[in-house]
Write a protein that holds these residues in place. Structure first.
Motif, PDB file in Angstrom:
ATOM      1  N   TYR A   1     -50.652   1.192  16.406  1.00 18.84           N
ATOM      2  CA  TYR A   1     -49.939   2.476  16.591  1.00 18.84           C
ATOM      3  C   TYR A   1     -50.683   3.542  16.284  1.00 18.84           C
ATOM      4  CZ  TYR A   1     -45.774  -0.306  17.650  1.00 18.84           C
ATOM      5  OH  TYR A   1     -44.770  -1.048  18.175  1.00 18.84           O
ATOM      6  N   GLN A   2     -51.162   3.602  14.872  1.00 17.17           N
ATOM      7  CA  GLN A   2     -52.194   4.632  14.412  1.00 17.17           C
ATOM      8  C   GLN A   2     -53.385   4.918  15.241  1.00 17.17           C
ATOM      9  OE1 GLN A   2     -52.197   3.115  10.464  1.00 17.17           O
ATOM     10  NE2 GLN A   2     -50.576   4.372   9.593  1.00 17.17           N
ATOM     11  N   GLN A   3     -54.143   3.887  15.540  1.00 19.39           N
ATOM     12  CA  GLN A   3     -55.045   4.432  16.358  1.00 19.39           C
ATOM     13  C   GLN A   3     -54.732   4.837  17.739  1.00 19.39           C
ATOM     14  OE1 GLN A   3     -57.965   0.858  16.992  1.00 19.39           O
ATOM     15  NE2 GLN A   3     -56.588  -0.475  15.639  1.00 19.39           N
ATOM     16  N   SER A   4     -53.666   4.203  18.265  1.00 20.08           N
ATOM     17  CA  SER A   4     -53.143   5.161  19.818  1.00 20.08           C
ATOM     18  C   SER A   4     -52.946   6.603  19.570  1.00 20.08           C
ATOM     19  CB  SER A   4     -51.728   4.144  19.850  1.00 20.08           C
ATOM     20  OG  SER A   4     -51.259   4.914  21.163  1.00 20.08           O
ATOM     21  N   LEU A   5     -52.178   6.882  18.217  1.00 19.11           N
ATOM     22  CA  LEU A   5     -51.903   8.027  18.008  1.00 19.11           C
ATOM     23  C   LEU A   5     -53.006   9.328  17.723  1.00 19.11           C
ATOM     24  CD1 LEU A   5     -49.736  10.276  16.975  1.00 19.11           C
ATOM     25  CD2 LEU A   5     -49.782   9.474  14.578  1.00 19.11           C
TER      26      LEU A   5
ATOM     27  N   ARG B   1     -50.139  14.714  24.977  1.00 21.17           N
ATOM     28  CA  ARG B   1     -48.609  14.839  24.428  1.00 21.17           C
ATOM     29  C   ARG B   1     -47.873  13.782  24.736  1.00 21.17           C
ATOM     30  NH1 ARG B   1     -47.799  17.817  20.304  1.00 21.17           N
ATOM     31  NH2 ARG B   1     -45.900  19.048  21.039  1.00 21.17           N
ATOM     32  N   PHE B   2     -47.783  13.257  26.066  1.00 23.05           N
ATOM     33  CA  PHE B   2     -47.124  12.133  26.360  1.00 23.05           C
ATOM     34  C   PHE B   2     -47.467  10.924  25.425  1.00 23.05           C
ATOM     35  CE2 PHE B   2     -46.965   8.165  28.770  1.00 23.05           C
ATOM     36  CZ  PHE B   2     -45.352   8.259  29.198  1.00 23.05           C
TER      37      PHE B   2
ATOM     38  N   ILE C   1     -41.138  16.139  21.027  1.00 24.84           N
ATOM     39  CA  ILE C   1     -42.333  16.140  22.089  1.00 24.84           C
ATOM     40  C   ILE C   1     -41.687  15.661  23.536  1.00 24.84           C
ATOM     41  CG2 ILE C   1     -44.493  14.781  22.985  1.00 24.84           C
ATOM     42  CD1 ILE C   1     -45.059  14.885  20.079  1.00 24.84           C
ATOM     43  N   ALA C   2     -40.924  14.920  23.566  1.00 23.54           N
ATOM     44  CA  ALA C   2     -40.102  14.595  24.822  1.00 23.54           C
ATOM     45  C   ALA C   2     -39.327  15.390  25.400  1.00 23.54           C
ATOM     46  CB  ALA C   2     -39.212  13.197  24.570  1.00 23.54           C
ATOM     47  N   GLN C   3     -38.692  16.235  24.518  1.00 24.11           N
ATOM     48  CA  GLN C   3     -37.842  17.360  25.455  1.00 24.11           C
ATOM     49  C   GLN C   3     -38.880  18.308  25.712  1.00 24.11           C
ATOM     50  OE1 GLN C   3     -35.398  18.104  21.806  1.00 24.11           O
ATOM     51  NE2 GLN C   3     -33.582  16.709  22.659  1.00 24.11           N
ATOM     52  N   GLU C   4     -39.871  18.568  24.837  1.00 26.01           N
ATOM     53  CA  GLU C   4     -40.864  19.765  25.376  1.00 26.01           C
ATOM     54  C   GLU C   4     -41.532  19.415  26.611  1.00 26.01           C
ATOM     55  OE1 GLU C   4     -45.297  20.433  24.106  1.00 26.01           O
ATOM     56  OE2 GLU C   4     -44.229  20.114  22.471  1.00 26.01           O
ATOM     57  N   ILE C   5     -41.839  18.036  26.900  1.00 22.35           N
ATOM     58  CA  ILE C   5     -42.411  17.897  28.317  1.00 22.35           C
ATOM     59  C   ILE C   5     -41.503  17.533  29.223  1.00 22.35           C
ATOM     60  CG2 ILE C   5     -44.762  17.386  27.003  1.00 22.35           C
ATOM     61  CD1 ILE C   5     -44.207  14.517  27.277  1.00 22.35           C
TER      62      ILE C   5
ATOM     63  N   GLY D   1     -38.484   9.149  27.424  1.00 27.94           N
ATOM     64  CA  GLY D   1     -38.588   9.357  26.153  1.00 27.94           C
ATOM     65  C   GLY D   1     -37.658   9.868  25.130  1.00 27.94           C
ATOM     66  N   GLU D   2     -36.953  10.790  25.786  1.00 32.88           N
ATOM     67  CA  GLU D   2     -35.970  11.436  24.920  1.00 32.88           C
ATOM     68  C   GLU D   2     -34.788  10.358  24.649  1.00 32.88           C
ATOM     69  OE1 GLU D   2     -32.892  15.269  25.527  1.00 32.88           O
ATOM     70  OE2 GLU D   2     -34.167  15.028  26.879  1.00 32.88           O
ATOM     71  N   VAL D   3     -34.356   9.655  25.612  1.00 34.70           N
ATOM     72  CA  VAL D   3     -33.647   8.540  25.512  1.00 34.70           C
ATOM     73  C   VAL D   3     -33.869   7.423  24.328  1.00 34.70           C
ATOM     74  CG1 VAL D   3     -32.203   6.542  26.556  1.00 34.70           C
ATOM     75  CG2 VAL D   3     -32.280   8.619  27.593  1.00 34.70           C
ATOM     76  N   ASN D   4     -35.157   7.174  24.594  1.00 37.60           N
ATOM     77  CA  ASN D   4     -35.776   6.200  23.309  1.00 37.60           C
ATOM     78  C   ASN D   4     -35.647   6.964  22.046  1.00 37.60           C
ATOM     79  OD1 ASN D   4     -36.748   3.664  24.116  1.00 37.60           O
ATOM     80  ND2 ASN D   4     -38.034   4.700  25.626  1.00 37.60           N
ATOM     81  N   ALA D   5     -36.179   8.060  21.971  1.00 38.61           N
ATOM     82  CA  ALA D   5     -36.060   8.689  20.695  1.00 38.61           C
ATOM     83  C   ALA D   5     -34.738   8.745  20.021  1.00 38.61           C
ATOM     84  CB  ALA D   5     -36.633  10.112  20.854  1.00 38.61           C
ATOM     85  N   LEU D   6     -33.617   9.242  20.912  1.00 37.26           N
ATOM     86  CA  LEU D   6     -32.275   9.203  20.334  1.00 37.26           C
ATOM     87  C   LEU D   6     -31.766   8.082  19.989  1.00 37.26           C
ATOM     88  CD1 LEU D   6     -30.852  11.717  23.122  1.00 37.26           C
ATOM     89  CD2 LEU D   6     -30.977  12.307  20.655  1.00 37.26           C
ATOM     90  N   VAL D   7     -32.099   6.910  20.872  1.00 33.23           N
ATOM     91  CA  VAL D   7     -31.509   5.570  20.487  1.00 33.23           C
ATOM     92  C   VAL D   7     -32.017   5.069  19.051  1.00 33.23           C
ATOM     93  CG1 VAL D   7     -31.566   3.168  21.165  1.00 33.23           C
ATOM     94  CG2 VAL D   7     -30.921   4.856  23.034  1.00 33.23           C
ATOM     95  N   ASN D   8     -33.429   5.144  18.945  1.00 28.98           N
ATOM     96  CA  ASN D   8     -33.996   4.632  17.702  1.00 28.98           C
ATOM     97  C   ASN D   8     -33.706   5.464  16.517  1.00 28.98           C
ATOM     98  OD1 ASN D   8     -35.135   2.451  19.277  1.00 28.98           O
ATOM     99  ND2 ASN D   8     -36.931   3.914  19.696  1.00 28.98           N
ATOM    100  N   LEU D   9     -33.440   7.055  16.723  1.00 28.90           N
ATOM    101  CA  LEU D   9     -33.020   7.686  15.698  1.00 28.90           C
ATOM    102  C   LEU D   9     -31.634   7.409  15.129  1.00 28.90           C
ATOM    103  CD1 LEU D   9     -33.725  10.369  13.997  1.00 28.90           C
ATOM    104  CD2 LEU D   9     -32.872  11.865  15.785  1.00 28.90           C
TER     105      LEU D   9
END
Length: 897
Positions: free
Chosen positions: A742-746, A755-756, A788-792, A797-805
Motif C-alpha cells: 500500500y505504501q509503495q502504491s501511495l 488523485r484517484f 479525495i473521492a468527493q473532490e474527484i 470510492g466515497e461509498v468505500n470510504a464511508l463504509v470503512n470509516l
C-alpha cells in the motif's frame, strides 16, 4: 400483522415404545425466542403434549391457531444409509411397526403406543380449519408426503423429505420462530431455518421442504400457458409411440430421460410434446427449459452450472463460486426442494468433440457428477429431459447402474406413414410414391422433409412434385436399399447438403438475409433481421424465409416475439456466410451496431440485460478480431449513476462471473494483438474479479502478472494500481506485509499526481491499520480517502470510504459518528446500485446495533446483509453468518456463562 395475537399451537407426541426426543428443549427454545423477539406481544404459544387423535381435534377447536407445529416421530421407507445412521433421528424405531408403504406422523393411542395418522385423515381435518390456519410445520421424519396433501387446504406447509436428526429439527424450529418473531414472512423464516441447520454443522439442510398451497402458486402448466420453443400441436406429426413411452417412464418415476438423435430430427419438439401431454394431468410439475444453444454460456461447469441454477430460480453462493463442487450440491438441493420437469437442450455442447468428428466424454466431469447425483439421490421429485446428439459412455454407464431412474430414447426419422402425414399437413398430397422415395432417402428426417416440402411449393416448382423430381430424381434414385439407413457422418453430411441446397435455391435477398443473420447468437427482434438485409425489399425476403420455415419465432415473457434459426440451419448458413470473408465481417459489424443502437431491454429487465447490447457487440467484435472496437466498447462510459465502463459496471452490480468471462476474452484479444498495456489492465481486472469471489490464489497470480508487465513497459500508474491490489489480497489473507504494498502504491500515486490512485491507496492503508487494531490511524486514512473521492466525484470510492470509516468508528465506540457514516453509505449504495457495499453497510449497521444490545433492530439488518451477500457470492457472507449466530444464540451463551 393483525392487531389480535396469532396463536401458535405446539403439538408433541412421543409414544412409550419410541426413542426419546428432546421435545421439551425444542419448545423451551421456541418460547424463549418468541419472548425476546421484537414482536413478542403479537404471538401466543399454546402447547399440547402426548397428542392423541382426539386431543388434536380438541386443541384445534379450543385454540383456533394460525400456525400449527407438530414435533415427534415419523415413519417412512429408510434408505440403507439412513438405517446405518446413528440414533437420534425423529424416525419411528423399530421401522417394522407399520405397513411397508406407509409414511407420515405418529401420534399416541389410548395406551400411549404408536399410532400412524393417515394422510387422508390429516388432510380432512385441516380442510375443516382452512379459513384460520396459515402454516403447518410437520417437524418429524418422512412427513413430506403428508405435507403435500395438506397444501390442498393450507397456504404454507413444511415437511421433512427423509429422516432428520433431533438436533437438526431443533435448530430448524428455533431459527424459524426467531424469524417469525422478528416480523419476517414464512418463506424467509424457512430459509433462515435451513441456514441454521447448516451453520450448526449438520449436513441436513436439504431435508426440510416448504410447500405452498396450490392456489398460491402459478397455475399448473398447460399446453396453452407454456411458451414452447418449437412444439406446435397444429403441425406436430407422428411420434405417438415415442410420446407414450417417455410419458410412461416419467409417470413411473424415471428421473432422467435422454432423447438422442442427429440435429433437426425433432428432439426438442418431442420433449416439449411430452411436457404438453403431461401438463394435461392434475399433478403436473412446473416446467423449466434450459437451452445450451445460447453460445454465451460456457461449457465449463462454473459458468454453465451457474446459468442452470439461475434458470431454476436461485442464485450462486460464495461457496458455489469458490468451489464448483458446491454448485453441484446446490443444484441438486434446489431440484429436491423445488420439484420441476427440467428440459436441457443441446447437451452435446457439454461434450468434447463436434458434429463432424463425433463426441466423447463431458468437457467438465462435474456435469457427469450432477447427473449421477440426480440418479442416486435418496429423494428426487424433479425429472430431467435431456436432448442431445450423443450420450457419452460414462453417462450411459452411470445410467445402467440406476436403470430404474434412467431411460434413453433414440430418435429416428418419421415412419413412412408419418412422413406422408407430414407432407399432407404441409400441403402435398399427390404423387405419394415419389414422396415416399424422398422420405426414404432422408430417413424421414422431419426438418429436411419440411424444408423440401416448402421448396416444392415455391417457384420454379409451384407445388409440382413431378417438376421437383425431374430436377433431383437421380439423387433420390441412389437411396439406400430398404432397411436401416446409415446414421454415421455420411448421413449427417447428406442432411446438411440438402439444407444447403435449399438455402442456395432461395432468392438472393432471402439467402443473403438468412446467412447474415446467422451471426446472431441469441434470438433477436424481427427488426434486426430487416436491418441486416442488403436487398431492396427486406420484408419480402423475411416473408420468404418464414414461408419456407427457415426461421422460428420464440415467445419470451414481457417481450415482443423474437426470431431465430434452427441450429442446423444456422450452422449451414453461417458456414456459407464465412465463405465470403468480407460479407461475414460486414455482417458481424452490422450486428454489433444493431446491438449498440437498436436494442431496447424490457422495462423490468435485470441489470445485466440493460447492458446486453454492449456485451453482444463486444463478442461480435471479438469474433472478427477488431481490437480497436473491442477496446472502444469495453471502455465506453455507461449511462448509470457511477458511469462505469462495461467491466466496472458488472463489478459494481455484483456480476462477478460475467466480469471474469468478459475480461478473459479481453485478455485473449490483447495478447493476440500484443497490446502490453491492455494485457496488464485485463489481468488487473481479472485479479479484482477473483478477489471479490474470494479466490485469492488466482487473484494474486493475475495481479503479479499485471505488475510485471506494468514494470516492463514503465507504466507507473498501472504498477501502482497492481501493488495496491496485491496489498488488498494479502491483507484479506491476514498477511500484513500488505502495508508495504500500500505504501509503495501511495508513493507512486503522489509522485505522478494520480488523485484517484492516491485515494485508493489511502483507503487501503486505512483497512490495513484497522485489521491491526489501530483504529485511530485507520480513521485518519479513511477520512483522507473520503475527501479525495468527493473532490474527484468518485462515488464508488466515497461509498468505500464511508463504509470503512463507519466500521472503524464503531470499533472505537464512536457510535453516533459510525451510524451517520454507515447510513450515508447505505443511501449512496442504493442510488448507484453498488450491492456489495450495500450488503457491507447493512452488516456494519447490524454490528452497531448488536453492540448497543438492540437485537430487534440488528437481526433484520443482518438478515438482509446475509441474503444479499449470499446472492452475490461474496466473502462477506461468512461475516454475516457469524453475526447472525451471535444474534440468535449469543444471549443463551451469556446466560450459561
Amino acid at each position: 400483522m393483525n392487531d389480535r395475537k396469532k396463536a401458535i399451537l405446539f403439538l408433541a407426541a412421543q409414544p412409550t415404545s419410541t426413542a426419546r426426543l428432546r421435545l421439551d428443549e425444542e419448545i423451551r427454545e421456541i418460547e424463549a425466542g418468541l419472548q425476546r423477539s421484537k414482536y413478542r406481544d403479537r404471538f401466543q404459544l399454546k402447547q399440547q403434549w402426548a397428542v392423541r387423535s382426539r386431543d388434536l381435534q380438541r386443541a384445534m377447536l379450543d385454540h383456533q391457531p394460525q400456525i400449527v407445529h407438530f414435533s415427534g416421530h415419523g415413519v417412512g421407507q429408510a434408505t440403507a444409509q439412513e438405517r446405518q445412521s446413528p440414533e437420534g433421528t425423529r424416525k419411528l424405531v423399530p421401522l417394522d411397526r407399520v405397513g411397508a408403504f406407509e409414511e407420515g406422523l405418529i401420534l399416541e393411542d389410548q395406551t400411549g403406543q404408536a399410532k400412524l395418522v393417515t394422510t387422508e385423515a390429516l388432510a380432512a381435518l385441516f380442510e375443516l380449519f382452512r379459513e384460520s390456519v396459515e402454516c403447518v410445520v410437520l417437524n418429524a421424519c418422512y412427513s413430506e408426503r403428508q405435507a403435500q396433501a395438506l397444501t390442498q387446504h393450507i397456504p404454507y406447509v413444511i415437511g421433512m423429505n427423509q429422516a432428520i436428526a433431533d438436533k437438526a429439527a431443533i435448530e430448524f424450529s428455533v431459527a424459524f420462530y426467531d424469524a417469525i418473531g422478528a416480523g419476517r414472512d414464512i418463506k424467509f423464516a424457512f430459509d433462515l431455518a435451513t441456514v441454521a441447520i447448516k451453520m450448526a454443522g449438520i449436513n441436513q439442510d436439504h431435508i426440510p421442504v416448504l410447500i405452498t398451497k396450490r392456489l398460491d402458486r402459478p397455475p399448473a402448466p398447460t399446453p396453452a400457458t407454456i411458451a414452447f420453443s418449437t412444439y406446435n400441436p397444429q403441425t406436430f406429426t407422428g411420434r405417438e409411440e415415442e410420446t407414450r413411452v417417455i410419458c410412461e417412464q416419467l409417470r413411473r418415476g424415471c428421473r432422467i430421460v435422454a432423447i438422442v438423435g442427429i440435429t433437426g430430427v425433432g428432439k426438442t419438439t418431442l420433449a416439449e410434446r411430452v411436457i404438453a401431454a403431461l401438463a394435461q394431468e392434475e399433478e403436473s410439475l412446473p416446467y423449466v427449459r434450459f437451452s445450451l444453444d445460447d453460445r454465451s454460456i460456457g461449457t465449463d461447469f462454473s459458468s454453465s452450472g451457474a446459468a442452470l441454477l439461475r434458470e431454476l430460480g436461485d442464485e450462486l453462493t460464495l461457496e458455489d463460486q469458490q468451489d464448483p463442487t458446491n454448485l453441484v450440491n446446490h443444484i441438486v438441493s434446489r431440484l429436491q426442494s423445488h420439484p420441476c420437469r427440467l428440459q436441457i437442450d443441446s447437451m452435446e455442447r457439454l461434450l468434447k468433440g463436434n458434429e463432424q468428428e463425433g463426441w466423447s466424454e463431458f468437457s467438465d466431469h462435474l456435469w457427469l457428477s450432477l447427473f449421477q447425483r440426480v440418479l442416486s439421490a435418496n429423494q428426487m421429485a424433479s425429472q430431467l429431459i435431456l436432448t442431445t446428439q450423443d450420450i457419452p459412455g460414462d453417462l450411459e454407464s452411470v445410467g445402467d447402474r440406476f436403470h430404474q431412474f434412467w431411460f434413453c430414447q433414440t430418435l429416428q426419422g418419421l415412419s413412412q406413414e408419418e412422413q406422408l402425414e407430414l407432407f399432407q399437413k404441409l400441403g402435398l398430397q399427390d404423387d405419394q410414391e415419389r414422396l415416399k422415395r424422398i422420405g426414404q432417402f432422408y430417413d424421414g428426417h422431419p426438418l429436411v422433409l419440411q424444408v423440401i416440402a416448402d421448396e416444392i411449393k415455391q417457384r420454379p416448382f409451384n407445388g409440382s412434385i413431378q417438376s421437383y423430381w425431374d430436377r433431383y430424381g437421380e439423387e433420390f434414385e441412389a437411396a439406400t436399399p430398404q432397411g436401416k439407413v446409415d446414421r454415421s457422418r455420411t448421413f449427417r453430411t447428406r442432411v446438411r447438403q440438402r439444407v444447403e441446397q435449399t438455402i442456395q435455391s432461395l432468392p438472393d435477398a432471402a439467402k443473403q438475409m438468412l446467412c447474415v443473420c446467422s451471426v446472431f447468437r441469441r434470438p433477436v427482434p424481427e427488426t434486426f433481421w430487416i436491418e441486416m438485409s442488403e436487398g431492396d425489399d427486406p420484408y419480402a425476403a423475411f416473408d420468404c424465409l418464414q414461408g419456407r420455415k427457415l426461421v422460428e419465432y420464440v415467445d419470451v415473457p414481457g417481450q415482443p416475439s423474437l426470431v431465430r434459426q434452427h441450429n442446423l440451419i444456422r450452422s449451414v448458413s453461417y458456414g456459407l456466410l464465412k465463405e465470403d470473408s468480407e460479407a461475414w465481417e460486414r455482417a458481424e459489424r452490422k450486428a454489433a451496431d444493431l446491438w449498440l443502437t437498436a436494442y431496447m431491454p424490457p422495462d423490468d429487465a435485470p441489470n445485466i440485460e440493460t447492458v446486453r447490447g454492449y456485451l453482444e457487440a463486444f463478442d461480435h467484435f471479438c469474433e472478427i478480431g477488431d481490437w480497436d472496437k473491442v477496446k472502444e466498447v469495453s471502455s465506453t462510459r455507461l449511462n448509470t449513476p457511477t458511469q462505469d465502463d462495461l467491466g466496472g459496471q458488472l463489478y459494481t452490480w455484483g456480476y462477478f462471473q460475467e466480469n471474469v468471462l468478459l475480461h478473459k476474452k479481453q485478455l485473449k484479444m490483447a495478447r493476440i494483438h500484443d497490446d502490453k498495456q491492455e494485457t496488464a489492465w485485463a489481468l488487473c481486472n481479472l485479479g479484482n474479479a477473483y478477489f471479490s469471489l474470494g479466490q485469492y490464489p488466482q487473484a494474486i497470480n493475475f495481479h503479479q502478472q499485471s505488475l510485471s508487465i506494468a514494470r516492463e513497459i514503465d507504466d507507473r500508474k498501472g504498477g501502482g494500481v497492481s501493488l495496491g491490489n496485491l496489498g488488498g489480497v494479502y491483507a484479506s489473507l491476514g498477511q500484513y506485509q500488505a502495508i508495504n504494498f500500500y505504501q509503495q502504491s501511495l508513493s507512486i500515486a503522489q509522485e505522478i499526481g494520480d488523485r484517484f490512485g492516491e485515494g485508493r491507496a489511502l483507503g487501503n492503508l486505512g483497512l490495513a491499520y484497522d485489521r491491526l487494531g489501530q483504529y485511530s490511524q485507520a480513521i485518519g486514512f479513511h477520512q483522507q480517502y473520503l475527501s479525495i473521492a468527493q473532490e474527484i466525484n468518485y462515488q464508488y470510492g466515497e461509498v468505500n470510504a464511508l463504509v470503512n470509516l463507519g466500521e472503524a468508528q464503531r470499533k472505537l465506540q464512536q457510535y453516533s459518528e459510525s451510524l451517520a457514516n454507515n447510513q450515508a453509505a447505505l443511501q449512496l449504495t442504493q442510488e448507484i446500485g453498488d450491492r456489495a457495499n450495500e450488503a457491507e453497510a447493512l452488516l456494519n449497521l447490524a454490528k452497531l446495533h448488536h453492540d448497543l444490545n438492540d437485537t430487534p433492530t440488528a437481526l433484520p439488518l443482518c438478515q438482509q446483509a446475509l441474503a444479499m451477500a449470499s446472492e452475490l457470492g461474496i466473502p462477506l457472507k461468512a461475516d454475516c453468518e457469524e453475526l447472525l449466530d451471535k444474534l440468535t444464540n449469543g444471549d443463551e451463551l451469556k446466560e450459561k456463562e
